[in-house]
Motif scaffolding. Structure first.
Motif, PDB file in Angstrom:
ATOM      1  N   SER A 194       0.859  -0.929  -0.057  1.00 61.32           N
ATOM      2  CA  SER A 194      -0.131   0.048   0.162  1.00 61.32           C
ATOM      3  C   SER A 194       0.829   1.306  -0.171  1.00 61.32           C
ATOM      4  CB  SER A 194      -0.963   0.124   1.166  1.00 61.32           C
ATOM      5  OG  SER A 194      -1.680   1.085   1.256  1.00 61.32           O
ATOM      6  N   GLN A 204       1.145   5.515  -0.067  1.00 60.50           N
ATOM      7  CA  GLN A 204       0.579   6.730   0.473  1.00 60.50           C
ATOM      8  C   GLN A 204       1.516   8.045   0.000  1.00 60.50           C
ATOM      9  OE1 GLN A 204       0.717   5.967   4.730  1.00 60.50           O
ATOM     10  NE2 GLN A 204      -1.472   6.294   4.608  1.00 60.50           N
ATOM     11  N   THR A 237       6.179   6.466   5.822  1.00 57.99           N
ATOM     12  CA  THR A 237       5.110   6.630   4.667  1.00 57.99           C
ATOM     13  C   THR A 237       5.985   5.773   3.668  1.00 57.99           C
ATOM     14  OG1 THR A 237       4.132   8.770   5.420  1.00 57.99           O
ATOM     15  CG2 THR A 237       3.687   8.185   3.146  1.00 57.99           C
ATOM     16  N   ALA A 239       3.482   6.483  -5.630  1.00 54.19           N
ATOM     17  CA  ALA A 239       2.497   7.252  -5.201  1.00 54.19           C
ATOM     18  C   ALA A 239       2.274   8.595  -5.585  1.00 54.19           C
ATOM     19  CB  ALA A 239       2.711   7.297  -3.555  1.00 54.19           C
TER      20      ALA A 239
END
Length: 201
Positions: free
Chosen positions: A4, A6, A148, A177
């Motif tokens: 994931s 960000q 992050t 990202a």
């Protein structure tokens, strides 16, 4: 690469004009075993960045020049620091100004894909960016700023050990990202690919 991502806050911009507006998927194709030519393609298959350099052993610095492929504009050089026992990589703009330094994480000297990168942003701040493996073989690495995760880099093809390969030596997938400088992630991907070519990790 089910990692994931960000957006970093604030964006880490090292070169003006290359911060992504949304999440991007790129592909780094290393065209030869000695890592002297490479191309970064976007999801549509169009070249975004081009890399040129000399074969390993011809220069102590093993310099790679990175170009904006669309405009054929030299953006920065990615090279080794001469005679540096830490095997550091340096980013230099086309005026010779250093704006980034990549070095192996000291306590993981046998793990070549663990990198601490200190980069100078366009705002004049020094920011630490880390690259860490997500598996034992370092097939996937995550790029992080202040906890992050802003990018993921993974090997998707390795043809170097085949008897007679005619295509690219290696291919790497890059997910980036939104609000992330693509040139920063491309530099880290080049670092990861070079380690893969030299140390077979």
């Amino acid at each position: 690469m089910d990692i994931s991502l960000q957006s970093p806050t604030p964006p880490v911009e090292i070169l003006s004009g290359y911060v992504s507006e949304d999440e991007k998927t790129l592909a780094l194709h290393c065209h030869d075993d000695t890592f002297k030519a490479a191309t970064v393609f976007n999801a549509e298959g169009n070249p975004v960045f081009r890399v040129e350099g000399t074969s390993f052993g011809k220069s102590w610095s093993w310099r790679r020049k990175v170009f904006d492929a669309a405009y054929d504009r030299h953006l920065f050089d990615f090279r080794h620091e001469n005679f540096d026992f830490k095997n550091r990589w340096v980013l230099e703009d086309n005026t010779g100004r250093k704006f980034g330094s990549f070095v192996h994480k000291s306590q993981l000297t046998t793990n070549h894909s663990a990198i601490d990168a200190t980069v100078r942003t366009t705002a004049g701040e020094d920011v630490l960016v880390t690259m860490r493996p997500r598996d034992a073989a370092a097939l996937t690495v995550a790029v992080t700023v202040n906890d992050t995760t802003i990018a993921a880099i993974g090997k998707v093809a390795d043809n170097r050990n085949t008897l007679s390969h005619k295509g690219d030596s290696t291919v790497w997938s890059i997910r980036v990202a939104a609000a992330t400088d693509l040139t920063l992630i491309v530099a880290l991907a080049l670092c990861r690919a070079e380690m893969g070519h030299v140390w077979n990790q």
